[in-house]
Scaffold this motif. Structure first.
Motif, PDB file in Angstrom:
ATOM      1  N   LYS A   1       0.833  -1.206   0.000  1.00  0.00           N
ATOM      2  CA  LYS A   1       0.000   0.000   0.000  1.00  0.00           C
ATOM      3  C   LYS A   1       0.866   1.255   0.000  1.00  0.00           C
ATOM      4  CE  LYS A   1      -3.509   2.246   2.856  1.00  0.00           C
ATOM      5  NZ  LYS A   1      -4.284   2.111   4.106  1.00  0.00           N
ATOM      6  N   GLU A   2       1.865   1.270   0.863  1.00  0.00           N
ATOM      7  CA  GLU A   2       2.778   2.425   0.952  1.00  0.00           C
ATOM      8  C   GLU A   2       3.534   2.631  -0.362  1.00  0.00           C
ATOM      9  OE1 GLU A   2       4.288   5.719   2.862  1.00  0.00           O
ATOM     10  OE2 GLU A   2       2.736   4.367   3.620  1.00  0.00           O
TER      11      GLU A   2
ATOM     12  N   PHE B   1       2.534   1.859  -3.382  1.00  0.00           N
ATOM     13  CA  PHE B   1       1.646   2.433  -4.388  1.00  0.00           C
ATOM     14  C   PHE B   1       1.387   3.913  -4.128  1.00  0.00           C
ATOM     15  CE2 PHE B   1       0.588  -1.870  -5.802  1.00  0.00           C
ATOM     16  CZ  PHE B   1       0.515  -1.656  -7.168  1.00  0.00           C
ATOM     17  N   LEU B   2       1.334   4.294  -2.877  1.00  0.00           N
ATOM     18  CA  LEU B   2       1.136   5.704  -2.549  1.00  0.00           C
ATOM     19  C   LEU B   2       2.321   6.549  -2.998  1.00  0.00           C
ATOM     20  CD1 LEU B   2      -0.475   5.435   0.999  1.00  0.00           C
ATOM     21  CD2 LEU B   2      -1.593   6.097  -1.145  1.00  0.00           C
ATOM     22  N   HIS B   3       3.491   5.908  -3.129  1.00  0.00           N
ATOM     23  CA  HIS B   3       4.694   6.616  -3.570  1.00  0.00           C
ATOM     24  C   HIS B   3       5.105   6.206  -4.988  1.00  0.00           C
ATOM     25  CE1 HIS B   3       4.915   7.117   0.827  1.00  0.00           C
ATOM     26  NE2 HIS B   3       5.338   8.323   0.472  1.00  0.00           N
ATOM     27  N   ASN B   4       4.137   5.717  -5.766  1.00  0.00           N
ATOM     28  CA  ASN B   4       4.347   5.343  -7.169  1.00  0.00           C
ATOM     29  C   ASN B   4       5.473   4.338  -7.368  1.00  0.00           C
ATOM     30  OD1 ASN B   4       2.255   7.005  -8.135  1.00  0.00           O
ATOM     31  ND2 ASN B   4       3.601   8.788  -7.994  1.00  0.00           N
ATOM     32  N   ASN B   5       5.600   3.404  -6.435  1.00  0.00           N
ATOM     33  CA  ASN B   5       6.630   2.374  -6.530  1.00  0.00           C
ATOM     34  C   ASN B   5       6.013   0.989  -6.330  1.00  0.00           C
ATOM     35  OD1 ASN B   5       9.186   1.272  -6.760  1.00  0.00           O
ATOM     36  ND2 ASN B   5       9.654   1.518  -4.595  1.00  0.00           N
ATOM     37  N   GLY B   6       4.760   0.844  -6.699  1.00  0.00           N
ATOM     38  CA  GLY B   6       4.044  -0.392  -6.427  1.00  0.00           C
ATOM     39  C   GLY B   6       4.394  -1.558  -7.323  1.00  0.00           C
ATOM     40  N   GLU B   7       4.856  -1.278  -8.539  1.00  0.00           N
ATOM     41  CA  GLU B   7       5.134  -2.356  -9.492  1.00  0.00           C
ATOM     42  C   GLU B   7       6.172  -3.331  -8.954  1.00  0.00           C
ATOM     43  OE1 GLU B   7       6.728  -2.994 -14.032  1.00  0.00           O
ATOM     44  OE2 GLU B   7       5.772  -1.092 -13.513  1.00  0.00           O
TER      45      GLU B   7
END
Length: 88
Positions: A63-64, A66-72
């Motif tokens: 979740k964190e 994805f919030l920082h655009n590093n979810g992939e």
């Protein structure tokens, strides 16, 4: 430590005790089916602990990310782990 991790540690400690008991059963020459049933029970606890850790990871780390655009990257880690789990 959050709830999922606390529950995972509890399950792991319980499985540790079961595994120690299984070793003693084998050393004492106990009936193979009884030993196998205990191995199945210990395996279920390990699976439960793993699912709790993964739940915590998804709810926090992923979740964190994805919030920082590093979810992939986190999704790729999960997919790799699921691939190893399914290949057993």
């Amino acid at each position: 430590m959050n709830k999922e991790k606390e529950n995972a540690v509890r399950a792991l400690k319980t499985s540790k005790g079961q595994i120690e008991g299984i070793i003693k059963m084998i050393e004492d020459g106990r009936y193979c089916i009884d030993v196998s049933n205990q191995i199945v029970a210990a395996s279920a606890l390990l699976k439960k602990a793993n699912m709790l850790i993964l739940k915590q990871h998804l709810n926090n780390c992923v979740k964190e990310a994805f919030l920082h655009n590093n979810g992939e990257e986190k999704v790729n880690e999960i997919m790799e782990l699921l691939s190893r789990i399914n290949n057993k």
